[in-house]
Design a protein around this motif. Structure first.
Motif, PDB file in Angstrom:
ATOM      1  N   GLY A  38       0.817  -1.207   0.000  1.00  0.00           N
ATOM      2  CA  GLY A  38       0.000   0.000   0.000  1.00  0.00           C
ATOM      3  C   GLY A  38       0.852   1.259   0.000  1.00  0.00           C
ATOM      4  O   GLY A  38       0.535   2.238  -0.680  1.00  0.00           O
ATOM      5  N   PHE A  39       1.933   1.249   0.752  1.00  0.00           N
ATOM      6  CA  PHE A  39       2.836   2.400   0.792  1.00  0.00           C
ATOM      7  C   PHE A  39       3.459   2.626  -0.582  1.00  0.00           C
ATOM      8  O   PHE A  39       3.524   3.767  -1.059  1.00  0.00           O
ATOM      9  N   ARG A  40       3.902   1.563  -1.231  1.00  0.00           N
ATOM     10  CA  ARG A  40       4.504   1.696  -2.561  1.00  0.00           C
ATOM     11  C   ARG A  40       3.494   2.226  -3.572  1.00  0.00           C
ATOM     12  O   ARG A  40       3.830   3.069  -4.401  1.00  0.00           O
ATOM     13  N   GLU A  41       2.258   1.721  -3.531  1.00  0.00           N
ATOM     14  CA  GLU A  41       1.228   2.202  -4.452  1.00  0.00           C
ATOM     15  C   GLU A  41       0.940   3.675  -4.199  1.00  0.00           C
ATOM     16  O   GLU A  41       0.770   4.446  -5.143  1.00  0.00           O
ATOM     17  N   GLY A  42       0.892   4.075  -2.950  1.00  0.00           N
ATOM     18  CA  GLY A  42       0.669   5.477  -2.620  1.00  0.00           C
ATOM     19  C   GLY A  42       1.788   6.368  -3.118  1.00  0.00           C
ATOM     20  O   GLY A  42       1.553   7.456  -3.640  1.00  0.00           O
ATOM     21  N   MET A  43       3.014   5.909  -2.966  1.00  0.00           N
ATOM     22  CA  MET A  43       4.149   6.690  -3.455  1.00  0.00           C
ATOM     23  C   MET A  43       4.128   6.774  -4.973  1.00  0.00           C
ATOM     24  O   MET A  43       4.429   7.812  -5.550  1.00  0.00           O
ATOM     25  N   ARG A  44       3.749   5.678  -5.629  1.00  0.00           N
ATOM     26  CA  ARG A  44       3.681   5.672  -7.088  1.00  0.00           C
ATOM     27  C   ARG A  44       2.588   6.622  -7.575  1.00  0.00           C
ATOM     28  O   ARG A  44       2.801   7.380  -8.524  1.00  0.00           O
ATOM     29  N   GLU A  45       1.428   6.624  -6.914  1.00  0.00           N
ATOM     30  CA  GLU A  45       0.338   7.515  -7.307  1.00  0.00           C
ATOM     31  C   GLU A  45       0.702   8.973  -7.081  1.00  0.00           C
ATOM     32  O   GLU A  45       0.374   9.824  -7.900  1.00  0.00           O
ATOM     33  N   SER A  46       1.370   9.276  -5.983  1.00  0.00           N
ATOM     34  CA  SER A  46       1.744  10.668  -5.734  1.00  0.00           C
ATOM     35  C   SER A  46       2.804  11.135  -6.729  1.00  0.00           C
ATOM     36  O   SER A  46       2.820  12.302  -7.108  1.00  0.00           O
ATOM     37  N   ALA A  47       3.664  10.224  -7.177  1.00  0.00           N
ATOM     38  CA  ALA A  47       4.669  10.589  -8.169  1.00  0.00           C
ATOM     39  C   ALA A  47       4.029  10.811  -9.542  1.00  0.00           C
ATOM     40  O   ALA A  47       4.505  11.617 -10.334  1.00  0.00           O
ATOM     41  N   GLU A  48       2.912  10.119  -9.816  1.00  0.00           N
ATOM     42  CA  GLU A  48       2.227  10.266 -11.098  1.00  0.00           C
ATOM     43  C   GLU A  48       1.259  11.443 -11.097  1.00  0.00           C
ATOM     44  O   GLU A  48       0.585  11.686 -12.079  1.00  0.00           O
ATOM     45  N   GLY A  49       1.147  12.130 -10.021  1.00  0.00           N
ATOM     46  CA  GLY A  49       0.252  13.275  -9.953  1.00  0.00           C
ATOM     47  C   GLY A  49      -1.088  12.955  -9.348  1.00  0.00           C
ATOM     48  O   GLY A  49      -2.033  13.708  -9.496  1.00  0.00           O
ATOM     49  N   GLY A  50      -1.212  11.826  -8.691  1.00  0.00           N
ATOM     50  CA  GLY A  50      -2.450  11.491  -8.004  1.00  0.00           C
ATOM     51  C   GLY A  50      -3.522  10.907  -8.896  1.00  0.00           C
ATOM     52  O   GLY A  50      -4.667  10.813  -8.505  1.00  0.00           O
ATOM     53  N   GLU A  51      -3.187  10.533 -10.125  1.00  0.00           N
ATOM     54  CA  GLU A  51      -4.187   9.938 -11.005  1.00  0.00           C
ATOM     55  C   GLU A  51      -4.438   8.496 -10.593  1.00  0.00           C
ATOM     56  O   GLU A  51      -3.625   7.868  -9.943  1.00  0.00           O
ATOM     57  N   GLY A  52      -5.558   7.969 -11.001  1.00  0.00           N
ATOM     58  CA  GLY A  52      -5.856   6.568 -10.703  1.00  0.00           C
ATOM     59  C   GLY A  52      -6.923   6.441  -9.657  1.00  0.00           C
ATOM     60  O   GLY A  52      -7.881   7.194  -9.631  1.00  0.00           O
ATOM     61  N   LYS A  53      -6.739   5.466  -8.771  1.00  0.00           N
ATOM     62  CA  LYS A  53      -7.736   5.196  -7.740  1.00  0.00           C
ATOM     63  C   LYS A  53      -7.895   6.382  -6.809  1.00  0.00           C
ATOM     64  O   LYS A  53      -6.977   7.154  -6.587  1.00  0.00           O
ATOM     65  N   THR A  54      -9.078   6.489  -6.243  1.00  0.00           N
ATOM     66  CA  THR A  54      -9.344   7.537  -5.268  1.00  0.00           C
ATOM     67  C   THR A  54      -9.135   6.951  -3.889  1.00  0.00           C
ATOM     68  O   THR A  54      -9.795   5.998  -3.507  1.00  0.00           O
ATOM     69  N   ASP A  55      -8.194   7.509  -3.164  1.00  0.00           N
ATOM     70  CA  ASP A  55      -7.971   7.055  -1.801  1.00  0.00           C
ATOM     71  C   ASP A  55      -8.527   8.091  -0.835  1.00  0.00           C
ATOM     72  O   ASP A  55      -9.145   9.060  -1.239  1.00  0.00           O
ATOM     73  N   GLY A  56      -8.313   7.895   0.440  1.00  0.00           N
ATOM     74  CA  GLY A  56      -8.876   8.786   1.439  1.00  0.00           C
ATOM     75  C   GLY A  56      -8.362  10.210   1.322  1.00  0.00           C
ATOM     76  O   GLY A  56      -9.109  11.173   1.467  1.00  0.00           O
ATOM     77  N   ALA A  57      -7.071  10.386   1.050  1.00  0.00           N
ATOM     78  CA  ALA A  57      -6.508  11.733   0.979  1.00  0.00           C
ATOM     79  C   ALA A  57      -7.044  12.490  -0.223  1.00  0.00           C
ATOM     80  O   ALA A  57      -7.400  13.664  -0.123  1.00  0.00           O
ATOM     81  N   SER A  58      -7.105  11.841  -1.379  1.00  0.00           N
ATOM     82  CA  SER A  58      -7.608  12.545  -2.554  1.00  0.00           C
ATOM     83  C   SER A  58      -9.115  12.748  -2.449  1.00  0.00           C
ATOM     84  O   SER A  58      -9.637  13.717  -2.980  1.00  0.00           O
TER      85      SER A  58
END
Length: 78
Positions: A38-58
């Protein structure tokens, strides 16, 4: 009194297995692996600009800064 030998570490491992049991250690390993994934996926999404799945922060950003409260009804294991 330098480092421990392999026999010391094997005895420590045996004691840990006897105290906690293999099932509990396996569950701890699965939980830790899921957290790292989960941490790796979160880091990958934040590096891509937050695109993709919607998590709690977004989801909080989408709601205009308002906190959305909820309760988990069922735990789904991936």
């Amino acid at each position: 009194m330098g480092s421990f030998s392999i026999w010391h570490w094997l005895i420590v491992l045996l004691i840990v297995v006897l105290v906690f049991g293999t099932k509990k250690l396996r569950n701890i390993g699965e939980d830790l692996g899921g957290a790292v994934k989960g941490f790796r996926e979160g880091m990958r999404e934040s590096a891509e600009g937050g695109e993709g799945k919607t998590d709690g922060a977004s989801a909080q950003r989408i709601a205009g800064g308002q906190t959305i409260e909820g309760e988990v009804k069922d735990k789904v294991k991936s």
